[in-house]
Design an enzyme around this catalytic site. Structure first.
Site, PDB file in Angstrom:
ATOM      1  N   TRP A 101       0.708  -1.193   0.012  1.00  0.00           N
ATOM      2  CA  TRP A 101      -0.065  -0.122  -0.143  1.00  0.00           C
ATOM      3  C   TRP A 101       0.743   1.231   0.022  1.00  0.00           C
ATOM      4  CZ3 TRP A 101      -4.307  -0.915  -2.030  1.00  0.00           C
ATOM      5  CH2 TRP A 101      -5.284  -1.965  -1.660  1.00  0.00           C
ATOM      6  N   ASP A 169      -1.597   6.724   6.089  1.00  0.00           N
ATOM      7  CA  ASP A 169      -2.689   5.904   5.787  1.00  0.00           C
ATOM      8  C   ASP A 169      -2.939   5.134   7.216  1.00  0.00           C
ATOM      9  OD1 ASP A 169      -4.306   3.768   4.983  1.00  0.00           O
ATOM     10  OD2 ASP A 169      -3.131   3.473   3.012  1.00  0.00           O
ATOM     11  N   LYS A 193     -12.160  -1.716   7.240  1.00  0.00           N
ATOM     12  CA  LYS A 193     -11.085  -2.780   8.081  1.00  0.00           C
ATOM     13  C   LYS A 193     -11.533  -2.673   9.430  1.00  0.00           C
ATOM     14  CE  LYS A 193      -8.756  -3.067   4.284  1.00  0.00           C
ATOM     15  NZ  LYS A 193      -7.647  -2.147   3.817  1.00  0.00           N
TER      16      LYS A 193
HETATM   17  C1  LIG Z   1      -7.257  -1.836   2.420  1.00  0.00           C
HETATM   18  C2  LIG Z   1      -6.211  -0.733   2.381  1.00  0.00           C
HETATM   19  C3  LIG Z   1      -6.101   0.475   1.457  1.00  0.00           C
HETATM   20  C4  LIG Z   1      -7.081   0.359   0.326  1.00  0.00           C
HETATM   21  O1  LIG Z   1      -7.925   0.681   0.581  1.00  0.00           O
HETATM   22  P1  LIG Z   1      -9.251   1.183  -0.405  1.00  0.00           P
HETATM   23  O2  LIG Z   1     -10.417   1.566   0.722  1.00  0.00           O
HETATM   24  O3  LIG Z   1      -9.945  -0.505  -0.877  1.00  0.00           O
HETATM   25  O4  LIG Z   1      -9.088   1.890  -1.317  1.00  0.00           O
HETATM   26  C5  LIG Z   1      -5.194   1.237   1.665  1.00  0.00           C
HETATM   27  N1  LIG Z   1      -4.278   1.208   2.715  1.00  0.00           N
HETATM   28  C6  LIG Z   1      -4.260   0.201   3.347  1.00  0.00           C
HETATM   29  C7  LIG Z   1      -3.359   0.292   4.436  1.00  0.00           C
HETATM   30  C8  LIG Z   1      -5.152  -0.680   3.534  1.00  0.00           C
HETATM   31  O5  LIG Z   1      -5.129  -1.639   4.132  1.00  0.00           O
END
Ligand SMILES: *Cc1c(COP(=O)(O)O)cnc(C)c1O
Length: 365
Positions: A101, A169, A193
């Protein structure tokens, strides 16, 4: 009806009581005669829902007054673009490469500015967080991925960036343990998540970073300023997902708030890592000191790649039959991964360990 233990990395397990509450309110939300899905986002009935969700989030996370809380769409992936589109000034940003990511975020940012990979753990197979205690330079911002969902690592410290805004993030660790929001310029997370269903993206942004996008032609929907001016209602927000996030936050508060959630998360993670570290048959892939509280990738100790692959498949299939689902590792890393988000009860981790013992006895000795 029987519920499984769902170890999916996302979308992932939600508290059962939240699902029951949503079901009870599905066709008649609190005497309005409508579902939350059917309401105008500007109606009297809906307004308290979004206000309550924001207030709970601010309370549980300790969001300071000089930060806006936005409920957007497009997932964390769209933030990979919105961050550079809105924060570009000098045209250069620092990224720390801690996994899939993190590198996706950097790759996207390259479309609008120059990125510098100031540290990377790629050579270590992303099994740890690199040592970069301090990041200085001519950067518009520094970007980190606080919890690496795929590799199962988490920053054990925050890099010192001085005046440079730190952007993180936090998709897979939001509200899993305390976080000092005031250390960041922007925090963002897809909801699916740890916060609720997919469809809403949380953005927490410091007021001084909300300026007109410097990039000509940036669409209105990709400007933080437009969303902030309109209280996340520039267009129709993901109303139902916001409502569900509100129910999850209410559940967190009733459970004892972030302190109790943290205690439970630490208990679950300690149990699982403790088991893996003591095992003759399995091992955790993330290095001690960088381990995630939320995502626990692991392997068997079988060294022959073909045999290991067959064992992994057997493990995942038999676990699913035993009611422990979505334990396959990410397609890029293989093996197994147990995501043990806030809503995973301790009994789920205990059931997983009991299954691992049975599987080892039958297959790994
Ligand atoms: C799942 C995830 C993403 C992607 O998220 P989306 O909402 O599907 O765009 C980005 N960064 C991390 C750390 C993730 O776990």
């Amino acid at each position: 009806m029987s519920r499984v233990y769902n170890f999916s990395a996302g979308p992932s397990v939600l508290p059962e009581s939240v699902l029951q509450k949503a079901a009870a309110e599905m066709s008649d939300y609190r005497g309005t005669g409508q579902s939350v899905m059917e309401m105008s986002h500007r109606s009297k009935a809906y307004k308290p829902i979004v206000e309550n969700t924001e207030a709970l989030l601010r309370e549980l996370m300790g969001v300071p007054d000089n930060y806006k809380v936005l409920f957007l769409q497009g997932g964390a992936s769209l933030q990979f673009a919105m961050v550079p589109l809105n924060l570009r000034k000098k045209g250069r940003a620092a990224y720390v490469d801690t996994g899939v990511w993190a590198s996706k975020a950097e790759k996207e940012a390259k479309k609008w500015l120059e990125t510098v990979t100031v540290a990377s753990s790629k050579a270590e197979g992303y099994s740890e967080i690199p040592e970069v205690r301090e990041i200085t330079g001519d950067y518009d911002y520094v970007h980190i991925t606080l919890n690496n969902t795929i590799m199962g690592t988490k920053w054990p410290y925050l890099p010192e960036t001085g005046e440079i805004p730190l952007v993180a993030d936090i998709s897979s660790c939001v509200l899993s343990e305390p976080l000092d929001v005031s250390k960041f310029g922007i925090l963002y997370a897809g909801a699916q998540k740890n916060l609720g269903p997919a469809g809403v993206t949380l953005v927490i942004i410091r007021d001084d970073l909300i300026t007109d996008s410097p990039v000509e032609g940036t669409p209105s929907m990709l400007r933080y300023s437009i969303h902030a001016e309109n209280g996340s209602m520039y267009n129709t927000p993901p109303c139902y997902s916001i409502y569900m996030v509100g129910l999850v936050l209410e559940w967190m508060k009733e459970t004892g708030g972030l302190a109790e959630i943290t205690r439970r998360n630490q208990e679950k993670a300690a149990l699982l890592y403790g088991y893996l570290d003591a095992s003759d048959c399995y091992r955790a892939t993330a290095k001690k000191g960088s381990r995630s509280l939320m995502n626990v990738p692991f392997l068997t100790k079988e060294t022959d790649p073909e045999k290991a692959d067959a064992l992994n498949k057997k493990f995942v299939a038999e676990a699913a039959e035993a009611g422990l689902v979505n334990l396959a590792g990410h397609r890029l890393v293989g093996g197994m991964r147990a995501s043990i988000y806030n809503a995973m009860p301790l009994s789920g981790v205990q059931a997983l360990i009991a299954f691992m013992d049975r599987f080892a006895a039958a297959n790994l000795h």
